[in-house]
Design a protein around this motif. Structure first.
Motif, mmCIF file in Angstrom:
data_model
loop_
_atom_site.group_PDB
_atom_site.id
_atom_site.type_symbol
_atom_site.label_atom_id
_atom_site.label_comp_id
_atom_site.label_asym_id
_atom_site.label_seq_id
_atom_site.Cartn_x
_atom_site.Cartn_y
_atom_site.Cartn_z
ATOM 1 N N TRP A 21 -64.436 33.829 -25.186
ATOM 2 C CA TRP A 21 -63.061 33.801 -24.698
ATOM 3 C C TRP A 21 -62.775 32.373 -24.245
ATOM 4 O O TRP A 21 -62.720 32.063 -23.055
ATOM 5 C CB TRP A 21 -62.872 34.777 -23.532
ATOM 6 C CG TRP A 21 -62.942 36.228 -23.919
ATOM 7 C CD1 TRP A 21 -63.312 36.750 -25.106
ATOM 8 C CD2 TRP A 21 -62.632 37.341 -23.074
ATOM 9 N NE1 TRP A 21 -63.264 38.116 -25.079
ATOM 10 C CE2 TRP A 21 -62.848 38.514 -23.845
ATOM 11 C CE3 TRP A 21 -62.205 37.466 -21.755
ATOM 12 C CZ2 TRP A 21 -62.637 39.797 -23.316
ATOM 13 C CZ3 TRP A 21 -62.010 38.746 -21.240
ATOM 14 C CH2 TRP A 21 -62.205 39.890 -22.015
ATOM 15 N N VAL B 22 -62.915 31.846 -20.205
ATOM 16 C CA VAL B 22 -63.051 32.896 -19.195
ATOM 17 C C VAL B 22 -64.528 33.232 -19.057
ATOM 18 O O VAL B 22 -65.174 33.627 -20.028
ATOM 19 C CB VAL B 22 -62.255 34.158 -19.578
ATOM 20 C CG1 VAL B 22 -62.485 35.270 -18.557
ATOM 21 C CG2 VAL B 22 -60.776 33.841 -19.707
ATOM 22 N N ASN C 4 -64.032 39.704 -10.901
ATOM 23 C CA ASN C 4 -65.062 39.714 -11.938
ATOM 24 C C ASN C 4 -64.960 38.588 -12.967
ATOM 25 O O ASN C 4 -65.928 38.321 -13.678
ATOM 26 C CB ASN C 4 -65.048 41.049 -12.677
ATOM 27 C CG ASN C 4 -65.285 42.232 -11.761
ATOM 28 O OD1 ASN C 4 -64.434 43.113 -11.638
ATOM 29 N ND2 ASN C 4 -66.411 42.257 -11.073
ATOM 30 N N PHE C 5 -63.806 37.935 -13.040
ATOM 31 C CA PHE C 5 -63.616 36.890 -14.049
ATOM 32 C C PHE C 5 -63.111 35.597 -13.412
ATOM 33 O O PHE C 5 -62.486 35.618 -12.351
ATOM 34 C CB PHE C 5 -62.620 37.348 -15.118
ATOM 35 C CG PHE C 5 -62.997 38.636 -15.791
ATOM 36 C CD1 PHE C 5 -63.912 38.664 -16.818
ATOM 37 C CD2 PHE C 5 -62.433 39.843 -15.384
ATOM 38 C CE1 PHE C 5 -64.272 39.855 -17.438
ATOM 39 C CE2 PHE C 5 -62.778 41.041 -15.987
ATOM 40 C CZ PHE C 5 -63.695 41.044 -17.016
ATOM 41 N N GLU C 6 -63.375 34.505 -14.081
ATOM 42 C CA GLU C 6 -62.884 33.210 -13.603
ATOM 43 C C GLU C 6 -62.436 32.368 -14.791
ATOM 44 O O GLU C 6 -63.142 32.243 -15.795
ATOM 45 C CB GLU C 6 -63.977 32.465 -12.836
ATOM 46 C CG GLU C 6 -63.512 31.127 -12.282
ATOM 47 C CD GLU C 6 -64.606 30.399 -11.523
ATOM 48 O OE1 GLU C 6 -64.376 29.228 -11.147
ATOM 49 O OE2 GLU C 6 -65.689 30.979 -11.325
ATOM 50 N N GLU D 198 -61.905 43.940 -12.185
ATOM 51 C CA GLU D 198 -60.778 43.308 -11.496
ATOM 52 C C GLU D 198 -60.734 41.836 -11.895
ATOM 53 O O GLU D 198 -61.773 41.161 -11.922
ATOM 54 C CB GLU D 198 -60.936 43.422 -9.975
ATOM 55 C CG GLU D 198 -61.012 44.858 -9.451
ATOM 56 C CD GLU D 198 -59.683 45.584 -9.524
ATOM 57 O OE1 GLU D 198 -58.646 44.882 -9.644
ATOM 58 O OE2 GLU D 198 -59.675 46.824 -9.478
ATOM 59 N N VAL D 199 -59.546 41.345 -12.204
ATOM 60 C CA VAL D 199 -59.408 39.977 -12.719
ATOM 61 C C VAL D 199 -60.027 38.945 -11.771
ATOM 62 O O VAL D 199 -60.905 38.173 -12.158
ATOM 63 C CB VAL D 199 -57.921 39.638 -12.967
ATOM 64 C CG1 VAL D 199 -57.772 38.161 -13.331
ATOM 65 C CG2 VAL D 199 -57.371 40.492 -14.096
ATOM 66 N N ASP D 200 -59.585 38.918 -10.525
ATOM 67 C CA ASP D 200 -60.037 37.880 -9.591
ATOM 68 C C ASP D 200 -61.483 38.065 -9.158
ATOM 69 O O ASP D 200 -62.196 37.092 -8.897
ATOM 70 C CB ASP D 200 -59.124 37.854 -8.354
ATOM 71 C CG ASP D 200 -57.709 37.427 -8.701
ATOM 72 O OD1 ASP D 200 -57.550 36.691 -9.688
ATOM 73 O OD2 ASP D 200 -56.773 37.839 -7.997
ATOM 74 N N GLU E 34 -55.725 31.922 -20.963
ATOM 75 C CA GLU E 34 -55.490 32.092 -19.527
ATOM 76 C C GLU E 34 -54.764 33.395 -19.215
ATOM 77 O O GLU E 34 -54.743 33.851 -18.054
ATOM 78 C CB GLU E 34 -54.681 30.910 -18.976
ATOM 79 C CG GLU E 34 -53.281 30.774 -19.517
ATOM 80 C CD GLU E 34 -53.193 30.037 -20.845
ATOM 81 O OE1 GLU E 34 -52.076 29.678 -21.245
ATOM 82 O OE2 GLU E 34 -54.255 29.816 -21.491
ATOM 83 N N ASN E 35 -54.175 34.010 -20.213
ATOM 84 C CA ASN E 35 -53.419 35.250 -19.999
ATOM 85 C C ASN E 35 -54.197 36.505 -20.322
ATOM 86 O O ASN E 35 -53.643 37.599 -20.248
ATOM 87 C CB ASN E 35 -52.139 35.213 -20.844
ATOM 88 C CG ASN E 35 -51.204 34.108 -20.407
ATOM 89 O OD1 ASN E 35 -51.022 33.896 -19.209
ATOM 90 N ND2 ASN E 35 -50.621 33.393 -21.349
#
Length: 334
Positions: free
Chosen positions: A109, A9, A24-26, A20-22, A333-334
């Protein structure tokens, strides 16, 4: 097959407010060929088993120009997000670690981490005592029995200086730090009062951790709650929140109270300094001779109190005086 999946991640963009997941993170899908990798001197490869997602991680995701980042190293965009955790050494050219060792330290991560000599963490990994795994699950060693637990212990004992019969109020009491501080305080003979954000957590504090009082701060006025549950005032305020909560707690602190400033999570999401809450009654610190102290847990590493923590925490777990409730999520991934 030597090529293995190494999902990770990365920080896509610095969060403004709540991450926010989409946005700020990939999640990146990568591979690692461990067998073919030629390790340089002191390098080693870790298979990451579990890491702890603690509130401090949010601080590391600040824009580098933020004033907070003057006091620590953050994650740059495009880099893997970091936490503290437990890993297994799977390949090594470092004399301090052998294949099969379990180590504790700063890891990404990601499924595997390639630790290089120029990494700040290369010398900070500690061996996990496998004997302790007979009495404790592996996940406990990701933070509870290490820096996270040490944070609760040293701050309460060294700064809070608890005395039997005193009253302690803990904000975010059902969180990782709060639940341990509360249980140690009970062992030391204090009246323990905690606030949390749901009725389910209130039930956990009262019926499982045996707090003397607990309340849902979303359902009751804080000033009214502290008047009711701390009728003799507060001797120790263990602050994880800051902001308005700190302001109200100071009004209820007794003379010579101690405020342990562990965190100020109400302010972590605020990127504009002008929007941060300004506590209006700091004069209480003077008028009531209150000791108000922050700390970094790393200040206590190598000190006698760290050895005392190692001894006490295992004894308390074995005797059932300390329990620890954790949320476990499987898979990067979770």
């Amino acid at each position: 097959m030597t090529v293995k999946s190494n999902k990770g991640v990365i920080l896509k963009a610095y969060p403004k407010g709540i991450p926010e997941v989409d946005e700020n993170f990939e999640l990146v899908h990568r591979t690692i060929d461990i067998e073919s990798l030629n390790l340089k001197e002191n390098e080693f490869i870790l298979r990451n088993l579990c890491f702890s997602i603690d509130p401090y991680v949010r601080i590391t995701l600040q824009d580098p120009t933020s004033i907070i980042m003057k006091y620590g190293k953050g994650v740059l965009t495009g880099q893997v997000v970091n936490s503290i955790g437990v890993s297994e050494v799977v390949k090594t050219n470092n004399p301090n670690y052998k294949v099969g060792d379990l180590v504790y330290g700063a890891i990404g991560w990601e499924e595997y981490s390639h630790i290089k000599p120029d990494d700040a963490s290369v010398s900070s990994f500690m061996l996990v005592n496998k004997e302790l795994l007979k009495d404790t699950p592996l996940s406990y060693h990701a933070s509870f029995l290490k820096l996270g637990g040490l944070t609760s212990y040293v701050s309460l004992i060294d700064i809070g200086k608890p005395k039997e019969g005193e009253t302690i109020y803990i904000s975010t009491a059902a969180g990782f730090i709060g639940q341990l501080v509360g249980q140690i305080a009970k062992i030391k003979g204090l009246r323990v009062v905690g606030s949390t954000g749901s009725d389910e957590k209130v039930d956990f504090l009262l019926n499982e951790l045996k707090f003397d009082a607990a309340f849902n701060y979303k359902k009751i006025d804080l000033n009214k709650a502290l008047s009711e549950y701390c009728p003799n005032g507060i001797d120790i305020y263990y602050d994880n929140v800051g902001g308005k909560t700190l302001e109200v707690a100071l009004e209820h602190c007794n003379r010579f109270a101690r405020v342990v400033a562990c965190g100020m999570i109400s302010q972590y999401q605020i990127t504009n300094p002008e929007e941060r809450y300004g506590v209006k009654n700091l004069i209480n610190i003077v008028l009531k001779s209150i000791i108000f102290q922050g700390f970094l847990v790393t200040d206590y590493l190598g000190k006698d109190i760290e050895k005392e923590f190692d001894k006490d925490i295992i004894e308390w777990i074995k005797s059932g005086k300390i329990i620890y409730k954790e949320t476990v999520i499987d898979g990067v991934e979770n």
